[in-house]
Design a protein around this motif. Structure first.
Motif, mmCIF file in Angstrom:
data_model
loop_
_atom_site.group_PDB
_atom_site.id
_atom_site.type_symbol
_atom_site.label_atom_id
_atom_site.label_comp_id
_atom_site.label_asym_id
_atom_site.label_seq_id
_atom_site.Cartn_x
_atom_site.Cartn_y
_atom_site.Cartn_z
ATOM 1 N N ASN A 11 17.920 6.444 -8.256
ATOM 2 C CA ASN A 11 17.781 5.560 -7.102
ATOM 3 C C ASN A 11 16.302 5.476 -6.768
ATOM 4 O OD1 ASN A 11 18.816 4.074 -4.741
ATOM 5 N ND2 ASN A 11 17.985 5.794 -3.598
ATOM 6 N N TYR A 12 15.821 4.273 -6.451
ATOM 7 C CA TYR A 12 14.399 4.070 -6.197
ATOM 8 C C TYR A 12 14.167 3.327 -4.888
ATOM 9 C CZ TYR A 12 13.833 5.172 -11.151
ATOM 10 O OH TYR A 12 13.855 5.792 -12.377
ATOM 11 N N ALA A 13 13.078 3.671 -4.237
ATOM 12 C CA ALA A 13 12.632 2.871 -3.112
ATOM 13 C C ALA A 13 12.155 1.523 -3.639
ATOM 14 C CB ALA A 13 11.500 3.575 -2.379
ATOM 15 N N ASP A 14 12.326 0.499 -2.831
ATOM 16 C CA ASP A 14 11.961 -0.854 -3.280
ATOM 17 C C ASP A 14 10.500 -0.941 -3.687
ATOM 18 O OD1 ASP A 14 14.145 -2.686 -0.969
ATOM 19 O OD2 ASP A 14 14.512 -1.791 -2.941
ATOM 20 N N PHE A 15 9.638 -0.186 -3.002
ATOM 21 C CA PHE A 15 8.205 -0.347 -3.260
ATOM 22 C C PHE A 15 7.758 0.281 -4.588
ATOM 23 C CE2 PHE A 15 7.531 4.004 -2.071
ATOM 24 C CZ PHE A 15 8.318 4.243 -0.956
ATOM 25 N N VAL A 16 8.662 0.973 -5.309
ATOM 26 C CA VAL A 16 8.289 1.522 -6.617
ATOM 27 C C VAL A 16 9.157 0.992 -7.749
ATOM 28 C CG1 VAL A 16 7.398 3.634 -5.567
ATOM 29 C CG2 VAL A 16 9.743 3.595 -6.485
ATOM 30 N N LYS A 17 10.149 0.198 -7.431
ATOM 31 C CA LYS A 17 11.023 -0.320 -8.480
ATOM 32 C C LYS A 17 10.225 -1.107 -9.517
ATOM 33 C CE LYS A 17 15.422 -0.553 -6.010
ATOM 34 N NZ LYS A 17 16.453 -1.433 -5.391
ATOM 35 N N GLY A 18 10.520 -0.797 -10.766
ATOM 36 C CA GLY A 18 9.818 -1.461 -11.852
ATOM 37 C C GLY A 18 8.499 -0.808 -12.231
ATOM 38 N N ARG A 19 8.016 0.124 -11.417
ATOM 39 C CA ARG A 19 6.747 0.810 -11.699
ATOM 40 C C ARG A 19 6.930 2.301 -11.967
ATOM 41 N NH1 ARG A 19 2.798 1.110 -7.916
ATOM 42 N NH2 ARG A 19 4.264 1.131 -6.157
#
Length: 120
Positions: A58-66
């Protein structure tokens, strides 16, 4: 008693990458949910990513994809691969591991943190 030790932080230029490691003592690490949190100066600690016992993430939106979180239970280690870093990613990054029994959190452990600074 589980002890967590983070490493891998440092100074990196914008757009660069770092890989954080969280190594746990103890033999039942595989039973723990593990997360990475961060806290920037003057701000509250915030969740970055978690990985469950079975590997669900699960990821916070501000790091998704990075950012990518992963775990190697044989090494009692959880990693956070951070790519395309931005200055606003600058913070102390903390590892957290907790274990549930039913609906109750019966163990909750924190590491000492590792500093990540993104700056040119």
């Amino acid at each position: 008693q589980v002890q967590l030790v983070e490493s891998g932080g440092g100074l990196v230029q914008p757009g660069g990458s770092l890989r954080l490691s969280c190594v746990a003592s103890g033999s039942i690490f595989r039973l723990f949910v593990v997360g990475w949190y961060r806290q920037a100066p003057g701000k509250q600690r915030e969740l970055v990513a978690t990985i469950g016992r079975g590997g669900s993430t699960n990821y916070a939106d501000f790091v998704k994809g990075r950012f990518t979180i992963s775990r190697d239970n044989a090494k009692n280690t959880v990693y956070l691969q951070m790519n395309t870093l931005k200055p606003k990613d600058t913070a102390v990054y903390y590892c957290n591991a907790y274990r549930m029994s039913g609906t109750s959190r019966v163990e909750d452990h924190w590491g000492q943190g590792t500093q990540v600074t993104v700056s040119s």
